[in-house]
Design a protein around this motif. Structure first.
Motif, PDB file in Angstrom:
ATOM      1  N   UNK A 168      68.833  31.421 107.789  1.00 19.34           N
ATOM      2  CA  UNK A 168      69.919  30.702 108.446  1.00 19.34           C
ATOM      3  C   UNK A 168      70.603  29.803 107.438  1.00 19.34           C
ATOM      4  N   UNK A 169      71.910  29.798 107.465  1.00 14.04           N
ATOM      5  CA  UNK A 169      72.701  28.991 106.550  1.00 14.04           C
ATOM      6  C   UNK A 169      72.727  27.541 107.019  1.00 14.04           C
ATOM      7  N   UNK A 170      72.449  26.639 106.107  1.00 13.74           N
ATOM      8  CA  UNK A 170      72.517  25.209 106.376  1.00 13.74           C
ATOM      9  C   UNK A 170      72.854  24.495 105.068  1.00 13.74           C
ATOM     10  N   UNK A 171      73.145  23.221 105.141  1.00 10.80           N
ATOM     11  CA  UNK A 171      73.515  22.453 103.952  1.00 10.80           C
ATOM     12  C   UNK A 171      72.428  22.566 102.894  1.00 10.80           C
ATOM     13  N   UNK A 172      72.851  22.638 101.628  1.00  9.76           N
ATOM     14  CA  UNK A 172      71.905  22.749 100.511  1.00  9.76           C
ATOM     15  C   UNK A 172      72.398  21.919  99.335  1.00  9.76           C
ATOM     16  N   UNK A 173      71.478  21.632  98.430  1.00 13.80           N
ATOM     17  CA  UNK A 173      71.852  20.902  97.218  1.00 13.80           C
ATOM     18  C   UNK A 173      72.740  21.752  96.315  1.00 13.80           C
ATOM     19  N   UNK A 174      72.574  23.078  96.368  1.00  5.86           N
ATOM     20  CA  UNK A 174      73.367  23.959  95.513  1.00  5.86           C
ATOM     21  C   UNK A 174      73.416  25.371  96.082  1.00  5.86           C
ATOM     22  N   UNK A 175      74.423  26.109  95.628  1.00  6.72           N
ATOM     23  CA  UNK A 175      74.504  27.553  95.814  1.00  6.72           C
ATOM     24  C   UNK A 175      74.303  28.158  94.433  1.00  6.72           C
ATOM     25  N   UNK A 176      73.420  29.137  94.346  1.00  2.09           N
ATOM     26  CA  UNK A 176      73.137  29.827  93.079  1.00  2.09           C
ATOM     27  C   UNK A 176      73.437  31.306  93.309  1.00  2.09           C
ATOM     28  N   UNK A 177      74.402  31.841  92.562  1.00  2.00           N
ATOM     29  CA  UNK A 177      74.801  33.238  92.717  1.00  2.00           C
ATOM     30  C   UNK A 177      74.179  34.054  91.591  1.00  2.00           C
TER      31      UNK A 177
END
Length: 160
Positions: free
Chosen positions: A14-23
């Protein structure tokens, strides 16, 4: 088909707020776009693109060197240029920046193996998400073989 739940319909979080997105690198352009979209939607203020091709990826190098957004966009060159190298880079960044939660983007066939490898290095809240995957039947077959071989390689390697 035995690999269907692993490669075609893997577990996503489930998508929720995070410290970062890493692709993760090699995920196709859709993953990079989705990483930016998540930041624009307010899920994070820090987007990191893995760039295993270095200076050869001119558009990615340009994107990371010119801050155009209200959030931070940066690139890392994993060493080695593998998912394991990306997991190590993620752990180093998480430690340095105090990240406790990260959204990781990759294509569907790679999600399960990437989760397995990244969890060896990053022990925070990991949200694996799928970028758009449009593969031909031949590309799906190739992915099945490639990801299975990658699982075997990861299983015999110890640690991060």
């Amino acid at each position: 088909m035995l690999g269907w739940p692993v490669y075609v319909t893997p577990q996503v979080d489930q998508l929720r707020h995070a410290d970062a997105v890493f692709v993760l690198g090699g995920s196709g352009d859709a993953a990079y776009t989705l990483g930016l979209e998540y930041a624009l939607q307010g899920y994070t203020a820090d987007v990191v693109f893995s760039n295993p091709n270095g200076a050869e990826a001119i558009w990615l190098t340009d994107l990371c060197s010119h801050q155009r957004y209200r959030f931070t966009v940066s690139c890392v060159e994993p060493n080695p240029r593998t998912t394991r190298g990306e997991a190590r880079a993620l752990e180093r960044l998480a430690t340095a920046k105090g990240w406790h939660s990260v959204i990781v983007l990759t294509d569907a066939p790679h999600i399960t193996r990437a989760r397995y490898i990244i969890q060896r290095c990053f022990h925070g809240d990991l949200m694996m998400r799928e970028s758009e995957t449009e593969l031909s039947p031949l590309e799906w077959a190739r992915s099945f073989i490639y990801q299975t071989a990658g699982f075997v390689r990861a299983a015999v390697q110890s640690g991060c």
